[in-house]
Design a protein around this motif. Structure first.
Motif, PDB file in Angstrom:
ATOM      1  N   SER A 132       0.746  -1.005   0.076  1.00  0.00           N
ATOM      2  CA  SER A 132       0.158   0.023   0.077  1.00  0.00           C
ATOM      3  C   SER A 132       0.991   1.187  -0.124  1.00  0.00           C
ATOM      4  O   SER A 132       1.950   1.180   0.731  1.00  0.00           O
ATOM      5  CB  SER A 132      -0.816  -0.016   1.300  1.00  0.00           C
ATOM      6  N   SER A 133       0.479   2.437  -0.620  1.00  0.00           N
ATOM      7  CA  SER A 133       1.321   3.467  -0.847  1.00  0.00           C
ATOM      8  C   SER A 133       1.450   4.239   0.594  1.00  0.00           C
ATOM      9  O   SER A 133       2.654   4.599   0.946  1.00  0.00           O
ATOM     10  CB  SER A 133       0.400   4.570  -1.486  1.00  0.00           C
ATOM     11  N   SER A 134       0.565   3.884   1.639  1.00  0.00           N
ATOM     12  CA  SER A 134       0.715   4.472   2.983  1.00  0.00           C
ATOM     13  C   SER A 134       1.831   3.888   3.643  1.00  0.00           C
ATOM     14  O   SER A 134       2.765   4.216   4.523  1.00  0.00           O
ATOM     15  CB  SER A 134      -0.546   4.610   3.656  1.00  0.00           C
ATOM     16  N   LEU A 135       1.738   2.441   3.867  1.00  0.00           N
ATOM     17  CA  LEU A 135       2.841   1.716   4.380  1.00  0.00           C
ATOM     18  C   LEU A 135       4.111   1.900   3.584  1.00  0.00           C
ATOM     19  O   LEU A 135       5.024   2.018   4.486  1.00  0.00           O
ATOM     20  CB  LEU A 135       2.458   0.152   4.214  1.00  0.00           C
ATOM     21  N   ILE A 136       4.137   1.894   2.436  1.00  0.00           N
ATOM     22  CA  ILE A 136       5.566   2.354   1.649  1.00  0.00           C
ATOM     23  C   ILE A 136       6.046   3.437   2.204  1.00  0.00           C
ATOM     24  O   ILE A 136       7.287   3.667   2.720  1.00  0.00           O
ATOM     25  CB  ILE A 136       5.471   2.076   0.226  1.00  0.00           C
ATOM     26  N   LYS A 137       5.369   4.816   2.248  1.00  0.00           N
ATOM     27  CA  LYS A 137       5.608   6.064   2.916  1.00  0.00           C
ATOM     28  C   LYS A 137       6.025   5.925   4.195  1.00  0.00           C
ATOM     29  O   LYS A 137       7.286   6.404   4.320  1.00  0.00           O
ATOM     30  CB  LYS A 137       4.472   7.068   2.462  1.00  0.00           C
ATOM     31  N   GLN A 138       5.431   5.332   4.815  1.00  0.00           N
ATOM     32  CA  GLN A 138       6.000   5.085   6.484  1.00  0.00           C
ATOM     33  C   GLN A 138       7.251   4.496   6.422  1.00  0.00           C
ATOM     34  O   GLN A 138       8.195   4.967   7.168  1.00  0.00           O
ATOM     35  CB  GLN A 138       4.829   4.203   6.937  1.00  0.00           C
ATOM     36  N   ILE A 139       7.405   3.397   5.787  1.00  0.00           N
ATOM     37  CA  ILE A 139       8.652   2.661   5.891  1.00  0.00           C
ATOM     38  C   ILE A 139       9.870   3.331   5.341  1.00  0.00           C
ATOM     39  O   ILE A 139      11.046   3.720   5.961  1.00  0.00           O
ATOM     40  CB  ILE A 139       8.282   1.238   5.246  1.00  0.00           C
ATOM     41  N   ALA A 140       9.653   4.026   4.225  1.00  0.00           N
ATOM     42  CA  ALA A 140      10.709   4.815   3.574  1.00  0.00           C
ATOM     43  C   ALA A 140      11.009   6.042   4.389  1.00  0.00           C
ATOM     44  O   ALA A 140      12.172   6.379   4.722  1.00  0.00           O
ATOM     45  CB  ALA A 140      10.106   5.140   2.075  1.00  0.00           C
ATOM     46  N   THR A 141       9.992   6.805   5.066  1.00  0.00           N
ATOM     47  CA  THR A 141      10.405   7.868   5.699  1.00  0.00           C
ATOM     48  C   THR A 141      11.245   7.624   6.921  1.00  0.00           C
ATOM     49  O   THR A 141      12.069   8.130   7.480  1.00  0.00           O
ATOM     50  CB  THR A 141       8.809   8.170   6.406  1.00  0.00           C
ATOM     51  N   PHE A 142      11.158   6.262   7.670  1.00  0.00           N
ATOM     52  CA  PHE A 142      12.084   5.944   8.739  1.00  0.00           C
ATOM     53  C   PHE A 142      13.039   5.209   8.065  1.00  0.00           C
ATOM     54  O   PHE A 142      13.836   4.344   9.174  1.00  0.00           O
ATOM     55  CB  PHE A 142      11.073   4.905   9.690  1.00  0.00           C
ATOM     56  N   GLY A 143      13.496   5.253   6.975  1.00  0.00           N
ATOM     57  CA  GLY A 143      14.879   4.737   6.525  1.00  0.00           C
ATOM     58  C   GLY A 143      14.705   3.365   5.853  1.00  0.00           C
ATOM     59  O   GLY A 143      15.873   2.667   5.781  1.00  0.00           O
ATOM     60  N   GLY A 144      13.579   2.621   5.929  1.00  0.00           N
ATOM     61  CA  GLY A 144      13.336   1.113   5.671  1.00  0.00           C
ATOM     62  C   GLY A 144      13.758   1.096   4.238  1.00  0.00           C
ATOM     63  O   GLY A 144      13.318   2.112   3.462  1.00  0.00           O
ATOM     64  N   ASP A 145      13.840  -0.266   3.926  1.00  0.00           N
ATOM     65  CA  ASP A 145      14.262  -0.448   2.581  1.00  0.00           C
ATOM     66  C   ASP A 145      12.987  -0.828   1.671  1.00  0.00           C
ATOM     67  O   ASP A 145      12.232  -1.937   2.017  1.00  0.00           O
ATOM     68  CB  ASP A 145      15.230  -1.824   2.377  1.00  0.00           C
ATOM     69  N   ARG A 182      13.264   8.419  -5.495  1.00  0.00           N
ATOM     70  CA  ARG A 182      12.671   9.773  -5.116  1.00  0.00           C
ATOM     71  C   ARG A 182      12.252   9.802  -3.520  1.00  0.00           C
ATOM     72  O   ARG A 182      12.577  10.619  -2.605  1.00  0.00           O
ATOM     73  CB  ARG A 182      11.281  10.041  -5.716  1.00  0.00           C
ATOM     74  N   LEU A 183      11.825   8.463  -2.890  1.00  0.00           N
ATOM     75  CA  LEU A 183      11.802   8.133  -1.508  1.00  0.00           C
ATOM     76  C   LEU A 183      13.005   8.284  -0.640  1.00  0.00           C
ATOM     77  O   LEU A 183      12.861   9.031   0.320  1.00  0.00           O
ATOM     78  CB  LEU A 183      11.047   6.742  -1.461  1.00  0.00           C
ATOM     79  N   ARG A 184      13.959   8.020  -1.286  1.00  0.00           N
ATOM     80  CA  ARG A 184      15.290   7.950  -0.430  1.00  0.00           C
ATOM     81  C   ARG A 184      15.643   9.439  -0.476  1.00  0.00           C
ATOM     82  O   ARG A 184      16.241  10.000   0.497  1.00  0.00           O
ATOM     83  CB  ARG A 184      16.330   7.184  -1.268  1.00  0.00           C
ATOM     84  N   GLU A 185      15.512  10.195  -1.593  1.00  0.00           N
ATOM     85  CA  GLU A 185      15.758  11.715  -1.641  1.00  0.00           C
ATOM     86  C   GLU A 185      15.156  12.242  -0.476  1.00  0.00           C
ATOM     87  O   GLU A 185      15.405  13.184   0.277  1.00  0.00           O
ATOM     88  CB  GLU A 185      15.312  12.236  -2.944  1.00  0.00           C
ATOM     89  N   ARG A 186      13.853  12.171  -0.501  1.00  0.00           N
ATOM     90  CA  ARG A 186      12.864  12.843   0.442  1.00  0.00           C
ATOM     91  C   ARG A 186      13.477  12.509   1.904  1.00  0.00           C
ATOM     92  O   ARG A 186      13.339  13.359   2.877  1.00  0.00           O
ATOM     93  CB  ARG A 186      11.259  12.308   0.279  1.00  0.00           C
ATOM     94  N   ALA A 187      13.583  11.082   2.181  1.00  0.00           N
ATOM     95  CA  ALA A 187      13.948  10.832   3.552  1.00  0.00           C
ATOM     96  C   ALA A 187      15.129  11.319   4.123  1.00  0.00           C
ATOM     97  O   ALA A 187      15.394  11.917   5.292  1.00  0.00           O
ATOM     98  CB  ALA A 187      14.141   9.113   3.533  1.00  0.00           C
ATOM     99  N   ALA A 188      16.398  11.408   3.061  1.00  0.00           N
ATOM    100  CA  ALA A 188      17.405  12.037   3.347  1.00  0.00           C
ATOM    101  C   ALA A 188      17.204  13.625   3.687  1.00  0.00           C
ATOM    102  O   ALA A 188      17.794  14.168   4.700  1.00  0.00           O
ATOM    103  CB  ALA A 188      18.347  12.082   1.889  1.00  0.00           C
ATOM    104  N   ARG A 189      16.584  14.206   2.909  1.00  0.00           N
ATOM    105  CA  ARG A 189      16.131  15.656   3.334  1.00  0.00           C
ATOM    106  C   ARG A 189      15.457  15.865   4.328  1.00  0.00           C
ATOM    107  O   ARG A 189      15.925  16.703   5.157  1.00  0.00           O
ATOM    108  CB  ARG A 189      15.159  16.080   1.887  1.00  0.00           C
TER     109      ARG A 189
END
Ligand code: PNS
Length: 162
Positions: free
Chosen positions: A126-139, A151-158
């Motif tokens: 699901s898009s929501s779970l993916i955003k949550q995982i990526a935001t906390f640095g998950g793969d 794009r998610l990695r860029e956003r998480a790094a920022r």
């Protein structure tokens, strides 16, 4: 010419969405992936970014076009003479709401809905779970197209540096 629309929020597009888009595109001459513009909700990615990410993710499918829409989906379909909506179904839990929308869209405008069951390997995405995982640095690299992962990695790094 047989045309269908595959609507959604796509914030962001996942491998589950791509599975449904790919399989639906094989059934129609043209498949329009339509991103909902929701004025009341900013979203994680802008509508333009979401559209760009979808385009990059399905660049090998010549019969797929990407668009955005606001308001009622049936109005979008009517304006473009598209008689079919395609939706993916991941699980029985999706079905209840999707059935209600399908019945309502048929009542409003006679537009049919085709349900495509997602492949079991992507049924948990699901898009929501993916955003949550990526935001906390998950793969999430195995769960989303490469462009989305970047794009998610860029956003998480920022996010982590501020
Ligand atoms: O990816 P989503 O969030 O499951 O997509 C839902 C979407 C965009 C297909 C649905 O919310 C929609 O069609 N919205 C447009 C407004 C509309 O037509 N509402 C009446 C539905 S019966």
């Amino acid at each position: 010419m047989r045309r269908a629309v595959c609507p959604g929020s796509f914030d962001p597009v996942t491998n589950g969405h791509v599975d449904v888009i790919r399989r639906a595109s094989a059934l129609y001459d043209e498949l329009i992936v339509a991103v909902l513009v929701n004025p009341g909700k900013a979203g994680f990615f802008s509508v333009e970014e979401r559209m760009e990410l979808i385009r990059e993710s399905v660049a090998d499918l010549p019969d797929v076009t990407v668009d955005s829409f606001t308001g009622l989906l049936v109005d979008y379909c009517r304006d473009r003479d598209v008689p079919v909506i395609v939706k993916g179904l991941r699980a029985v839990s999706d079905f209840e709401y999707e059935l209600q929308m399908a019945q309502m869209n048929r009542e409003l405008a006679g537009i049919e809905t085709l349900f495509v069951p997602t492949a079991p390997q992507v049924g948990h995405l699901s898009s929501s779970l993916i955003k949550q995982i990526a935001t906390f640095g998950g793969d999430v690299s195995r769960l989303v197209p490469a462009a989305v992962n970047d794009r998610l990695r860029e956003r998480a790094a920022r996010g982590n540096s501020s």
